[in-house]
Design a protein around this motif. Structure first.
Motif, PDB file in Angstrom:
ATOM      1  N   LEU A 108       0.814  -1.252  -0.031  1.00 38.61           N
ATOM      2  CA  LEU A 108      -0.167  -0.092   0.148  1.00 38.61           C
ATOM      3  C   LEU A 108       1.066   1.417  -0.218  1.00 38.61           C
ATOM      4  O   LEU A 108       0.998   2.022  -0.944  1.00 38.61           O
ATOM      5  CB  LEU A 108      -0.985  -0.126   1.560  1.00 38.61           C
ATOM      6  N   LEU A 112       0.838   3.742  -3.070  1.00 34.86           N
ATOM      7  CA  LEU A 112       0.096   5.400  -2.434  1.00 34.86           C
ATOM      8  C   LEU A 112       1.620   6.366  -3.149  1.00 34.86           C
ATOM      9  O   LEU A 112       1.391   8.023  -3.082  1.00 34.86           O
ATOM     10  CB  LEU A 112       0.208   6.005  -1.583  1.00 34.86           C
ATOM     11  N   PRO A 116       0.712   9.155  -7.191  1.00 34.89           N
ATOM     12  CA  PRO A 116       0.212  10.713  -7.218  1.00 34.89           C
ATOM     13  C   PRO A 116       0.854  10.636  -8.944  1.00 34.89           C
ATOM     14  O   PRO A 116       1.102  11.589 -10.082  1.00 34.89           O
ATOM     15  CB  PRO A 116       1.076  11.584  -6.317  1.00 34.89           C
ATOM     16  N   LEU A 119      -0.540   9.322 -11.653  1.00 33.15           N
ATOM     17  CA  LEU A 119      -1.840   9.856 -11.989  1.00 33.15           C
ATOM     18  C   LEU A 119      -1.693  11.078 -13.079  1.00 33.15           C
ATOM     19  O   LEU A 119      -2.416  11.330 -14.367  1.00 33.15           O
ATOM     20  CB  LEU A 119      -2.783   9.737 -10.929  1.00 33.15           C
ATOM     21  N   LEU A 130     -11.463   2.791 -12.160  1.00 35.80           N
ATOM     22  CA  LEU A 130     -11.704   3.020 -10.928  1.00 35.80           C
ATOM     23  C   LEU A 130     -13.091   1.585 -10.794  1.00 35.80           C
ATOM     24  O   LEU A 130     -13.457   0.817  -9.997  1.00 35.80           O
ATOM     25  CB  LEU A 130     -12.976   3.882 -10.692  1.00 35.80           C
ATOM     26  N   LEU A 134     -13.201  -1.191  -7.631  1.00 35.25           N
ATOM     27  CA  LEU A 134     -14.566  -1.334  -7.192  1.00 35.25           C
ATOM     28  C   LEU A 134     -14.782  -3.315  -6.997  1.00 35.25           C
ATOM     29  O   LEU A 134     -14.934  -3.268  -6.255  1.00 35.25           O
ATOM     30  CB  LEU A 134     -15.953  -0.744  -7.635  1.00 35.25           C
ATOM     31  N   TRP A 270      -7.787  -2.620   6.010  1.00 35.61           N
ATOM     32  CA  TRP A 270      -8.076  -2.071   7.019  1.00 35.61           C
ATOM     33  C   TRP A 270      -8.928  -3.618   7.623  1.00 35.61           C
ATOM     34  O   TRP A 270      -9.201  -3.507   9.185  1.00 35.61           O
ATOM     35  CB  TRP A 270      -9.384  -1.402   6.525  1.00 35.61           C
TER      36      TRP A 270
ATOM     37  N   TYR B  12      -7.288  14.257  -7.516  1.00 33.00           N
ATOM     38  CA  TYR B  12      -6.920  13.200  -6.543  1.00 33.00           C
ATOM     39  C   TYR B  12      -5.519  12.553  -6.340  1.00 33.00           C
ATOM     40  O   TYR B  12      -4.846  12.812  -5.919  1.00 33.00           O
ATOM     41  CB  TYR B  12      -7.520  12.023  -7.851  1.00 33.00           C
ATOM     42  N   ALA B  13      -4.228  12.923  -7.539  1.00 34.06           N
ATOM     43  CA  ALA B  13      -2.781  13.406  -7.166  1.00 34.06           C
ATOM     44  C   ALA B  13      -2.321  13.763  -5.933  1.00 34.06           C
ATOM     45  O   ALA B  13      -2.076  13.530  -5.815  1.00 34.06           O
ATOM     46  CB  ALA B  13      -2.307  13.586  -8.420  1.00 34.06           C
ATOM     47  N   LEU B  16      -3.168  12.524  -2.543  1.00 36.19           N
ATOM     48  CA  LEU B  16      -2.401  11.515  -2.022  1.00 36.19           C
ATOM     49  C   LEU B  16      -1.186  11.626  -2.104  1.00 36.19           C
ATOM     50  O   LEU B  16      -0.175  11.140  -1.252  1.00 36.19           O
ATOM     51  CB  LEU B  16      -2.748  10.353  -3.526  1.00 36.19           C
ATOM     52  N   PHE B  17      -0.500  12.516  -3.036  1.00 37.39           N
ATOM     53  CA  PHE B  17       0.736  12.663  -2.491  1.00 37.39           C
ATOM     54  C   PHE B  17       1.199  13.522  -1.461  1.00 37.39           C
ATOM     55  O   PHE B  17       2.642  12.929  -0.139  1.00 37.39           O
ATOM     56  CB  PHE B  17       1.564  13.786  -4.059  1.00 37.39           C
ATOM     57  N   ALA B  20       0.512  10.443   1.307  1.00 39.76           N
ATOM     58  CA  ALA B  20       0.437   9.509   1.555  1.00 39.76           C
ATOM     59  C   ALA B  20       2.387   9.960   1.891  1.00 39.76           C
ATOM     60  O   ALA B  20       3.423   9.545   3.320  1.00 39.76           O
ATOM     61  CB  ALA B  20       1.510   8.965   0.305  1.00 39.76           C
ATOM     62  N   ALA B  87      -2.784   4.257  10.046  1.00 37.35           N
ATOM     63  CA  ALA B  87      -4.997   5.088   9.900  1.00 37.35           C
ATOM     64  C   ALA B  87      -4.504   6.127   8.582  1.00 37.35           C
ATOM     65  O   ALA B  87      -5.539   5.544   7.360  1.00 37.35           O
ATOM     66  CB  ALA B  87      -5.052   5.471  11.035  1.00 37.35           C
ATOM     67  N   LEU B  89      -2.256   6.408   6.726  1.00 34.22           N
ATOM     68  CA  LEU B  89      -1.992   5.668   5.367  1.00 34.22           C
ATOM     69  C   LEU B  89      -3.102   5.222   4.868  1.00 34.22           C
ATOM     70  O   LEU B  89      -3.493   5.121   3.699  1.00 34.22           O
ATOM     71  CB  LEU B  89      -1.095   5.066   5.454  1.00 34.22           C
ATOM     72  N   ALA B  90      -3.374   4.284   5.242  1.00 36.97           N
ATOM     73  CA  ALA B  90      -4.575   3.659   4.556  1.00 36.97           C
ATOM     74  C   ALA B  90      -5.833   4.124   4.946  1.00 36.97           C
ATOM     75  O   ALA B  90      -7.034   3.583   4.020  1.00 36.97           O
ATOM     76  CB  ALA B  90      -4.985   2.302   5.845  1.00 36.97           C
ATOM     77  N   MET B  92      -6.177   7.017   3.147  1.00 36.86           N
ATOM     78  CA  MET B  92      -5.983   8.159   2.368  1.00 36.86           C
ATOM     79  C   MET B  92      -6.676   8.165   0.972  1.00 36.86           C
ATOM     80  O   MET B  92      -7.312   9.067   0.422  1.00 36.86           O
ATOM     81  CB  MET B  92      -4.420   8.311   1.925  1.00 36.86           C
ATOM     82  N   THR B  93      -7.231   6.709   0.510  1.00 36.22           N
ATOM     83  CA  THR B  93      -7.595   5.883  -0.681  1.00 36.22           C
ATOM     84  C   THR B  93      -9.231   6.682  -0.512  1.00 36.22           C
ATOM     85  O   THR B  93      -9.606   7.165  -1.402  1.00 36.22           O
ATOM     86  CB  THR B  93      -7.543   5.058  -1.388  1.00 36.22           C
ATOM     87  N   ILE B  94      -9.396   6.531   0.861  1.00 40.42           N
ATOM     88  CA  ILE B  94     -11.134   7.094   1.398  1.00 40.42           C
ATOM     89  C   ILE B  94     -10.613   7.988   1.169  1.00 40.42           C
ATOM     90  O   ILE B  94     -12.413   8.685   0.388  1.00 40.42           O
ATOM     91  CB  ILE B  94     -11.473   5.938   2.761  1.00 40.42           C
ATOM     92  N   PHE B  97     -10.955   9.452  -2.350  1.00 41.57           N
ATOM     93  CA  PHE B  97     -12.485   8.954  -3.340  1.00 41.57           C
ATOM     94  C   PHE B  97     -13.713  10.019  -3.402  1.00 41.57           C
ATOM     95  O   PHE B  97     -14.112  10.290  -4.026  1.00 41.57           O
ATOM     96  CB  PHE B  97     -12.501   7.888  -3.015  1.00 41.57           C
ATOM     97  N   ALA B 116     -17.560   5.539  -8.119  1.00 43.12           N
ATOM     98  CA  ALA B 116     -16.585   6.373  -6.719  1.00 43.12           C
ATOM     99  C   ALA B 116     -17.974   6.043  -5.408  1.00 43.12           C
ATOM    100  O   ALA B 116     -16.782   5.851  -3.991  1.00 43.12           O
ATOM    101  CB  ALA B 116     -16.960   7.724  -6.688  1.00 43.12           C
ATOM    102  N   GLU B 119     -17.844   2.546  -4.242  1.00 40.71           N
ATOM    103  CA  GLU B 119     -16.132   3.201  -3.830  1.00 40.71           C
ATOM    104  C   GLU B 119     -15.819   3.091  -2.374  1.00 40.71           C
ATOM    105  O   GLU B 119     -15.017   2.800  -0.685  1.00 40.71           O
ATOM    106  CB  GLU B 119     -14.785   3.792  -4.267  1.00 40.71           C
ATOM    107  N   LEU B 123     -14.847   0.800   1.086  1.00 39.62           N
ATOM    108  CA  LEU B 123     -13.775   0.683   1.878  1.00 39.62           C
ATOM    109  C   LEU B 123     -14.102   1.678   3.388  1.00 39.62           C
ATOM    110  O   LEU B 123     -13.505   1.237   4.282  1.00 39.62           O
ATOM    111  CB  LEU B 123     -13.243   2.179   0.689  1.00 39.62           C
TER     112      LEU B 123
END
Lengths: 331, 136
Positions: A108, A112, A116, A119, A130, A134, A270, B12-13, B16-17, B20, B87, B89-90, B92-94, B97, B116, B119, B123
């Motif tokens: 992960l 991560l 960036p 993308l 996407l 899912l 998670w 998004y990028a 995330l940058f 993370a 937490a 780190l885990a 970030m995706t949520i 989105f 989206a 998803e 998550l």
């Protein structure tokens, strides 16, 4: 056998992935046939030697080990998890539950960190990722629960089988830089799975679109389950499906696969986190060691010989997969 | 269509940058606090190296380690402080989105907005700890 794009590809990739799934079903019967007294005595002696080490010994060794692993992972173009889980569970004293939890966090963190840049350069496509994400992330939750519910030796056996399968895939597969997609299928068209990216080598803007989208999406059910079950990133499976089956150019397939890991691994991570399978003392040196190794690996990448790297990785995976398989058999 | 990256992808990028790298920095600091004993751990280190060889149910029972979000109540101890960075780190995706949903709705792309949103729900379900696995 060589994997080529065409109608046979769907069946080949599907058959390989289903083969691993079948292995996961039948291996439990093998696992129970293999514990003996000699093995248990050797294990007891090893455990006694391990217990004599101070608390800082294993995190220190693990951080150096993961640093080296990070270099190899970049050179090989694979995520950290596929090397981390079998090697750390095979050669370190940690129970597989925590190795899988840390393995997902390692994969992960790498995804991560890379996301960036991928993308921004359009090498990872949100539109492509996407729908796939899912499916894979929902199935990764199921896989994580399956992994936590099954006996450890069964998971070790399945992990060993999967890693050995990946070796075969690496030996036999031949990715296609720019697959020819003459007509986009209805599902791909409806989901807008197309785009452009700039090839920095040639300066060209390259247009791409997908085909065989539905079978591709269905295969991500199996990929998601395996990712969650074994704590692997599953980039090894994402790339052939996106490239060979769905027709995404190799660079887009690799970039989108790496980005996908950040979503798939989040859901499974998670589950492991909530079940107490993350021990910071060993997980954090793993993440930091692997990331530092990745930085060094990127610098070495230009000088390394691709053929040597390819066979080195196959060798490492054979060793790791074999070790996991034997450990599952109690040998 | 052009080779230019879409605005929602850039957004998004960027999120995330920063997220993370912030979480990795937090993990590094909290780990040093932990291993240098600045905050005492909930599970003593000498005990932990025996427990990490055993299945998770044993670690939870002997170490009196809570499941799910129970770690929040122990965040003052050196070991559980590390879960703050983990937490983030885990999560970030949520976080990344969520802005995609209004962005796709604005572009009149309800299918992608729905994907989206689904998803985020998947998550969040995984993160919530509502569904729990059977440890062996």
């Amino acid at each position: 056998m060589k994997l080529t794009s065409g109608s046979a590809t769907t069946a080949t990739v599907a058959a390989m992935l289903l083969g691993v799934a079948a292995l996961a079903v039948f291996l439990p019967h093998l696992a129970h046939a293999s514990t003996d007294a000699a093995g248990q005595a050797a294990q007891a002696a090893t455990e006694q030697a391990i217990a004599l080490k101070p608390w800082w010994f294993w995190p220190a060794v693990l951080s150096v080990f993961c640093f080296v692993l990070g270099i190899i992972a970049v050179l090989a173009g694979v995520g950290g998890g596929v090397l981390y889980v079998p090697l750390v569970s095979g050669f370190f004293p940690f129970h597989l539950d925590y190795v899988r939890g840390a393995g997902l966090l390692v994969a992960l963190a790498g995804a991560l960190a890379a996301g960036p840049g991928l993308l921004r350069r359009n090498l990872a496509s949100l539109r492509l990722a996407l729908p796939v994400a899912l499916i894979a992330s929902a199935c990764a939750i199921v896989g994580a629960f399956m992994g936590l519910a099954l006996p450890t030796n069964v998971v070790q056996l399945c992990l060993g089988g999967t890693i050995l399968f990946i070796c075969g895939l690496l030996l036999l597969s031949k990715n296609v830089t720019r697959p020819v997609v003459t007509t986009q299928d209805a599902v791909g068209l409806a989901l807008g799975m197309n785009g452009f990216y700039r090839d920095e080598g040639t300066g060209e803007d390259i247009e791409w679109k997908t085909h065989r989208t539905l079978p591709g999406l269905l295969l991500f059910i199996i990929i998601g389950i395996m990712a969650g079950m074994f704590g692997l990133g599953a980039g090894w499976a994402n790339v052939p499906v996106l490239n060979l089956l769905m027709g995404a150019p190799l660079k887009v397939a690799v970039g989108t696969s790496k980005f996908l890991l950040s979503i798939t691994d989040t859901s499974a991570a998670w589950v492991y986190l909530n079940n107490g399978c993350v021990i910071p003392l060993m997980a954090i040196p793993s993440i930091i060691g692997l990331m530092l190794g990745s930085f060094v690996g990127v610098r070495l990448l230009a000088k390394a010989k691709p053929k040597f790297i390819r066979y080195m990785v196959i060798g490492v995976l054979l060793l790791a997969g074999g070790k996991a398989f034997l450990k599952g058999l109690g040998i | 269509m052009s080779s230019k990256t879409s605005p929602e992808q850039i957004k998004y990028a960027n999120m995330l940058f920063y997220g993370a790298w912030a979480s990795l920095a937090i993990m590094l600091v909290t780990y040093l606090v932990y291993v240098f004993g600045i905050l005492a751990p909930h599970v003593p280190l000498e005990e932990l190296i025996k427990l990490w060889r055993t299945p998770v149910h044993n670690y939870l029972e002997v170490g009196q380690v809570p499941q799910g979000w129970g770690w929040v109540s122990l965040v003052g101890s050196g070991d559980f402080l590390n879960f703050v960075g983990i937490a983030i780190l885990a999560g970030m995706t949520i976080i990344c989105f969520v802005p995609l949903i209004p962005a796709y709705l604005k572009q009149k792309q309800p299918v992608f907005a729905a994907i989206a949103a689904a998803e985020v729900l998947v998550l969040l379900l995984a993160a919530s700890g509502i569904v729990s696995g059977g440890g062996h």
